[in-house]
Write a protein that holds these residues in place. Structure first.
Motif, PDB file in Angstrom:
ATOM      1  N   LEU A  38      -0.963  -1.015  -4.549  1.00  0.00           N
ATOM      2  CA  LEU A  38      -2.016  -0.033  -4.723  1.00  0.00           C
ATOM      3  C   LEU A  38      -1.547   1.344  -4.256  1.00  0.00           C
ATOM      4  CD1 LEU A  38      -3.387  -2.817  -3.256  1.00  0.00           C
ATOM      5  CD2 LEU A  38      -5.402  -1.733  -4.229  1.00  0.00           C
ATOM      6  N   HIS A  39      -1.920   2.372  -5.004  1.00  0.00           N
ATOM      7  CA  HIS A  39      -1.647   3.747  -4.614  1.00  0.00           C
ATOM      8  C   HIS A  39      -2.779   4.244  -3.719  1.00  0.00           C
ATOM      9  CE1 HIS A  39       1.238   4.796  -8.167  1.00  0.00           C
ATOM     10  NE2 HIS A  39       1.893   4.381  -7.096  1.00  0.00           N
ATOM     11  N   VAL A  40      -2.520   4.317  -2.433  1.00  0.00           N
ATOM     12  CA  VAL A  40      -3.481   4.900  -1.497  1.00  0.00           C
ATOM     13  C   VAL A  40      -3.256   6.410  -1.572  1.00  0.00           C
ATOM     14  CG1 VAL A  40      -4.335   4.922   0.867  1.00  0.00           C
ATOM     15  CG2 VAL A  40      -3.345   2.830  -0.084  1.00  0.00           C
TER      16      VAL A  40
ATOM     17  N   ILE B 211       1.351  12.329 -11.806  1.00  0.00           N
ATOM     18  CA  ILE B 211       0.055  11.878 -11.323  1.00  0.00           C
ATOM     19  C   ILE B 211       0.211  10.446 -10.840  1.00  0.00           C
ATOM     20  CG2 ILE B 211      -2.348  11.417 -11.916  1.00  0.00           C
ATOM     21  CD1 ILE B 211      -1.632  14.357 -12.050  1.00  0.00           C
ATOM     22  N   PHE B 212      -0.236  10.179  -9.635  1.00  0.00           N
ATOM     23  CA  PHE B 212      -0.220   8.809  -9.122  1.00  0.00           C
ATOM     24  C   PHE B 212      -1.530   8.132  -9.537  1.00  0.00           C
ATOM     25  CE2 PHE B 212       2.511  11.040  -5.930  1.00  0.00           C
ATOM     26  CZ  PHE B 212       3.688  10.420  -6.288  1.00  0.00           C
ATOM     27  N   ASP B 213      -1.424   7.178 -10.431  1.00  0.00           N
ATOM     28  CA  ASP B 213      -2.595   6.450 -10.914  1.00  0.00           C
ATOM     29  C   ASP B 213      -3.236   5.675  -9.768  1.00  0.00           C
ATOM     30  OD1 ASP B 213      -4.406   5.211 -12.728  1.00  0.00           O
ATOM     31  OD2 ASP B 213      -3.126   3.446 -12.749  1.00  0.00           O
ATOM     32  N   THR B 214      -4.558   5.727  -9.660  1.00  0.00           N
ATOM     33  CA  THR B 214      -5.271   5.042  -8.570  1.00  0.00           C
ATOM     34  C   THR B 214      -6.316   4.053  -9.114  1.00  0.00           C
ATOM     35  OG1 THR B 214      -6.872   6.872  -8.422  1.00  0.00           O
ATOM     36  CG2 THR B 214      -4.943   6.976  -6.975  1.00  0.00           C
ATOM     37  N   THR B 215      -6.112   3.555 -10.304  1.00  0.00           N
ATOM     38  CA  THR B 215      -7.114   2.686 -10.927  1.00  0.00           C
ATOM     39  C   THR B 215      -7.410   1.452 -10.078  1.00  0.00           C
ATOM     40  OG1 THR B 215      -6.441   3.414 -13.137  1.00  0.00           O
ATOM     41  CG2 THR B 215      -7.675   1.345 -12.983  1.00  0.00           C
ATOM     42  N   VAL B 216      -6.381   0.725  -9.681  1.00  0.00           N
ATOM     43  CA  VAL B 216      -6.575  -0.496  -8.897  1.00  0.00           C
ATOM     44  C   VAL B 216      -7.116  -0.158  -7.512  1.00  0.00           C
ATOM     45  CG1 VAL B 216      -5.449  -2.561  -7.976  1.00  0.00           C
ATOM     46  CG2 VAL B 216      -4.726  -1.632 -10.177  1.00  0.00           C
TER      47      VAL B 216
ATOM     48  N   TYR C 106       0.845  -1.183   0.000  1.00  0.00           N
ATOM     49  CA  TYR C 106       0.000   0.000   0.000  1.00  0.00           C
ATOM     50  C   TYR C 106       0.890   1.246   0.000  1.00  0.00           C
ATOM     51  CZ  TYR C 106      -2.888  -3.766   1.873  1.00  0.00           C
ATOM     52  OH  TYR C 106      -3.511  -4.975   2.075  1.00  0.00           O
ATOM     53  N   ARG C 107       0.913   1.944  -1.133  1.00  0.00           N
ATOM     54  CA  ARG C 107       1.742   3.141  -1.266  1.00  0.00           C
ATOM     55  C   ARG C 107       0.931   4.390  -0.917  1.00  0.00           C
ATOM     56  NH1 ARG C 107       4.249   2.029  -7.257  1.00  0.00           N
ATOM     57  NH2 ARG C 107       5.823   0.466  -6.685  1.00  0.00           N
TER      58      ARG C 107
END
Length: 377
Positions: A254-256, A334-339, A185-186
């Motif tokens: 995952l990008h939290v 931009i930190f992608d948060t799709t997942v 978890y990032r």
């Protein structure tokens, strides 16, 4: 999730809030907290955790302390501590050395060696079902553009040894995914709670906010259009708990993070903070503090070099403090948060745009004069 969860980093910004939220639940799991230091020091940290959690004695009884150290082999444990760990069913690994000014050796010990030690102990835990590793989105180093959740490149240029060591620690975790059910978890820049602004330690963006409030932030580098990804600590903790308990996917990263749509741009951030300070501090408007001037990284570096030559200790401290943070902010990305968004869908844990929750965080900083919260001894 039934069973017993081991939590490392229980006095850290995210770890202590995870503990708080778990203890306050009606279905609170059994928690085993690894705390470093002597018996007296561990007792003091436990009092701090329970004070932060604001729970009664009955709820506090669900928390058990094991005295150890993630930087030591076997986590610094001997019997009966090691035997106690063998019954755990889950691990939330939130321990980390987060200072931006760590040496390479110190950062490697605090983050990489600690990860290796934790995984070595996990091999002797037959009931272990999952490991959640709390990391940082800044393992991207100085790379700009769209940062995808699966991205990890050790050839990147890093801003500091903290970022580099966290990337190396993620490599250790990824290598162990063939052996253990692990999810990473990032988190982006974590600030205070969205309701009351409280946070256990003022790091990350806080030195910049304090300098602005003190009238000492004359310039800042970066593209005015770049997103500044902030998340409140209560949201971060809820998200980690949900991903660990309800939406656990072994092998996932995952990008939290807030993502672009829920973030201020750099150009929007300080005007917003200026407005929040005006509401929280009656003297702020009369001071007429100008907004920091946007400059290129080269201009700021030249100014920092001149400050180093002047020999003014206070000014040097301000520039060094500013530089450690803004280096992370000056690269547009931009930190992608799709997942992450998919895993959080439908659970009722919602993050609004930062304009909806940042004001109480700034207000609390101003009201407490940006002082670190004191632990109860």
């Amino acid at each position: 999730m039934s069973g017993t969860i081991l939590i490392t980093g229980g006095t850290g910004i995210v770890g202590i809030e995870v503990i708080r939220q778990l203890l306050r639940r009606a279905d609170a799991p059994a928690l085993l907290i690894l705390l470093r230091g002597s018996d007296d020091e561990a007792d003091s940290k436990l009092r701090w955790i329970l004070e932060w959690a604001e729970v009664d004695d009955e709820r506090a009884a669900g928390l058990e302390v094991v005295r150890g150290d993630v930087t030591l082999p076997s986590l610094g444990l001997q019997e009966p501590g090691l035997s106690r760990l063998r019954s755990i069913t889950g691990i939330i690994h939130a321990a980390a050395g987060t200072r931006f000014d760590q040496t390479a050796e110190g950062a490697f010990l605090n983050n990489v060696t600690a990860m290796r030690n934790l995984l070595a102990v996990a091999r002797s835990c037959p009931q272990l079902q999952r490991i959640g590793v709390v990391s940082t989105s800044f393992v991207a180093g100085r790379r700009g553009g769209l940062i995808r959740e699966e991205d990890l490149d050790l050839t990147e240029v890093f801003n500091n040894e903290y970022e580099h060591s966290k990337a190396l620690a993620e490599c250790e975790a990824r290598d162990a995914m063939a052996e253990f059910p692990i999810a990473i978890y990032r988190l982006s820049l974590v600030v205070g709670r969205s309701d009351d602004g409280r946070i256990s330690r003022l790091t990350g963006l806080y030195p910049i906010l304090r300098l602005f409030h003190e009238g000492l932030l004359a310039m800042i580098t970066g593209d005015p259009e770049q997103a500044i990804d902030l998340i409140p600590v209560d949201f971060a903790a809820r998200a980690v708990i949900h991903l660990f308990e309800e939406s656990f996917v072994p092998g996932s990263t995952l990008h939290v993070c807030a993502g672009k749509a829920r973030s201020f741009t750099l150009g929007e951030l300080f005007p917003a903070v200026d407005t929040y300070l005006a509401a929280a501090d009656p003297a702020w408007v009369s001071r007429g503090q100008p907004l920091p001037v946007m400059v290129t990284p080269e201009v700021f570096r030249d100014f920092a070099d001149i400050v180093e030559l002047t020999g003014n200790p206070r000014l040097r401290q301000i520039i060094r403090q500013t530089n450690t943070v803004i280096r992370q902010l000056e690269t547009p990305r931009i930190f992608d948060t799709t997942v992450f968004d998919r895993a959080m869908a439908g659970n009722g844990i919602r993050l609004c745009h930062a304009r909806e929750w940042l004001e109480p965080i700034v207000a609390r900083g101003a009201e407490t004069h940006w002082e670190q919260p004191r632990r109860t001894e």
